[in-house]
Design a protein around this motif. Structure first.
Motif, PDB file in Angstrom:
ATOM      1  N   GLU A   1       0.839  -1.189   0.000  1.00  0.00           N
ATOM      2  CA  GLU A   1       0.000   0.000   0.000  1.00  0.00           C
ATOM      3  C   GLU A   1       0.878   1.244   0.000  1.00  0.00           C
ATOM      4  N   VAL A   2       0.258   2.375  -0.253  1.00  0.00           N
ATOM      5  CA  VAL A   2       0.917   3.671  -0.151  1.00  0.00           C
ATOM      6  C   VAL A   2       0.177   4.469   0.917  1.00  0.00           C
ATOM      7  N   TRP A   3       0.917   4.918   1.919  1.00  0.00           N
ATOM      8  CA  TRP A   3       0.337   5.669   3.036  1.00  0.00           C
ATOM      9  C   TRP A   3       1.026   7.031   3.111  1.00  0.00           C
TER      10      TRP A   3
ATOM     11  N   GLY B   1      -7.711  -5.470   2.234  1.00  0.00           N
ATOM     12  CA  GLY B   1      -8.340  -4.159   2.337  1.00  0.00           C
ATOM     13  C   GLY B   1      -7.439  -3.007   1.970  1.00  0.00           C
ATOM     14  N   LEU B   2      -6.373  -3.278   1.239  1.00  0.00           N
ATOM     15  CA  LEU B   2      -5.444  -2.227   0.828  1.00  0.00           C
ATOM     16  C   LEU B   2      -5.871  -1.705  -0.544  1.00  0.00           C
ATOM     17  N   LYS B   3      -6.073  -0.421  -0.640  1.00  0.00           N
ATOM     18  CA  LYS B   3      -6.564   0.187  -1.887  1.00  0.00           C
ATOM     19  C   LYS B   3      -5.361   0.647  -2.714  1.00  0.00           C
ATOM     20  N   THR B   4      -4.905  -0.232  -3.585  1.00  0.00           N
ATOM     21  CA  THR B   4      -3.672  -0.013  -4.333  1.00  0.00           C
ATOM     22  C   THR B   4      -3.903  -0.301  -5.803  1.00  0.00           C
TER      23      THR B   4
ATOM     24  N   PHE C   1       3.297   0.752  -8.189  1.00  0.00           N
ATOM     25  CA  PHE C   1       1.984   0.835  -7.547  1.00  0.00           C
ATOM     26  C   PHE C   1       1.807   2.204  -6.891  1.00  0.00           C
ATOM     27  N   ALA C   2       0.542   2.544  -6.683  1.00  0.00           N
ATOM     28  CA  ALA C   2       0.174   3.821  -6.084  1.00  0.00           C
ATOM     29  C   ALA C   2      -1.137   3.633  -5.328  1.00  0.00           C
TER      30      ALA C   2
END
Length: 379
Positions: free
Chosen positions: A245-247, A359-362, A373-374
């Motif tokens: 993921e990206v946080w 549940g990671l929105k990537t 990825f972003a």
């Protein structure tokens, strides 16, 4: 325009077999592309010390096997994990000295807590990189203290709550990081932040041998590291890939899985250690998998054949592009690099799927040999 700075990071390194250079042969060219290469050494490499207590100890590996790490091109390694103390202070001392002799910087373990929390530092192509490393999974006997050898750590608390009228039934599992240890980690990040251009924090975390699942504490501690100033967070320990993921604009690789992880210690057949033989049988029941008999040196979940090398590019403007190179572990135990072909796409799809399950929105896309990825809502 000059080429981007390439930072590559791999999963677990367990080198329990002789002539360990062999296992790196298919990936040497890919690893050589990196301006800086980081791995995670899982077990002590020593001929000294006695087996520790508190967990099922891994056997110490031959110090000569560890020389393959330097020859494969690694510049830095994290050490904080549940096995680094399995031969006590002597094992930690010998492992660090061996790596230092190869010019490999280390982080996460030491002869006392202050040294275990000390960052690894390396400058390549003018880019200053820092590495911090923490064990989130125990055992506490392996945690370093003011005058005790061991690893840097985050203390994780587990709470089981029954949420239906079914005593003895499956509970919901809540996991939390002890605030004091999180604050100590964040203080380490803040202390080194101004001295480096890229700061990597490695966590030994997660539930082993379980596809896709990310425990509650994992997102919290990873995001806490980024909020304190980390540029990249990577995970090890689960011996199977986790999602990405990206946080707040920074990448989190929740589990890089295995890289070169060759061992007979987790095989029940012919195992001379009663404790390790019993664990090899028990984990198949606990985690519901049977190792592939065609993989004698790689007794892991069948899905653990999917792998990645984290591949982050830093451009001349200081913008970080996160991505990964897909790999596949062969029956020999050798990781093999994959490109944007059918096999590489299958691994990329697997990473996208386990990210979605967690549940990671990537969002994912190919960029040459790399999958970038972003955050899905970043556009």
């Amino acid at each position: 325009m000059s080429a981007p700075f390439k930072l590559y990071m791999t999963g677990d390194l367990v080198l329990d077999e002789p002539e360990a250079d062999f296992f790196f042969d298919p990936v040497r060219a890919m690893l050589a592309e990196a301006d800086l290469l980081i791995g995670h050494v899982e077990v002590p490499h020593t001929t000294r010390g006695e087996e520790s207590v508190g967990d099922i100890p891994a056997p110490a590996s031959d110090p000569e096997n560890l020389r393959a790490v330097g020859r494969a091109g690694f510049h830095m390694v994290s050490l904080a994990g549940n096995h680094v103390h399995d031969r006590g202070a002597e094992g930690i001392e010998d492992t660090i000295a061996n790596l230092a002799d190869q010019g490999v910087a280390t982080a996460g373990a030491g002869l006392d807590l202050a040294r275990a929390r000390r960052p690894g530092l390396m400058t390549r192509r003018g880019v200053r990189v820092g590495l911090l490393s923490y064990n989130c999974v125990g055992p506490k006997e392996g945690w370093a203290g003011p005058e005790r050898a061991g690893c840097a750590y985050l203390k994780i608390i587990t709470h089981y709550e029954l949420e239906n009228a079914n005593p003895g039934g499956p509970p919901k599992v809540y996991t939390f990081a002890d605030p004091d240890t999180v604050e100590a980690m964040q203080a380490d990040v803040a202390a080194i932040r101004a001295q480096v251009d890229l700061l990597v924090v490695a966590f030994h975390k997660g539930v082993v041998h379980t596809p896709a699942h990310i425990a509650m504490y994992e997102k919290a501690v990873s995001r806490a590291a980024i909020e304190a100033g980390a540029d990249i967070v990577i995970g090890h320990h689960s011996h199977i890939l986790r999602g990405v993921e990206v946080w707040r604009g920074k990448p989190i690789f929740h589990g890089l899985g295995n890289f070169v992880t060759v061992t007979r210690a987790l095989t029940a057949e012919g195992n001379e250690s009663p404790e390790r033989r019993a664990w090899a049988e028990k984990r198949k029941v606990l985690f519901g998998f049977e190792p592939d008999p065609d993989y004698p040196l790689y007794p892991f979940h069948p899905q653990a054949k999917n792998g990645m090398v984290a591949a982050c590019h830093l451009d001349t403007n200081g913008v970080l592009s996160p991505g990964f190179r897909p790999i596949w572990t062969a029956p020999t135990g050798q990781p093999q690099p994959l490109g944007p072909d059918e096999r590489g796409q299958a691994v990329a799809d697997y990473v996208a799927d386990i990210s979605r399950q967690a549940g990671l929105k990537t969002e994912f896309a190919w960029d040459g040999e790399r999958v970038v990825f972003a955050a899905a809502d970043s556009h």
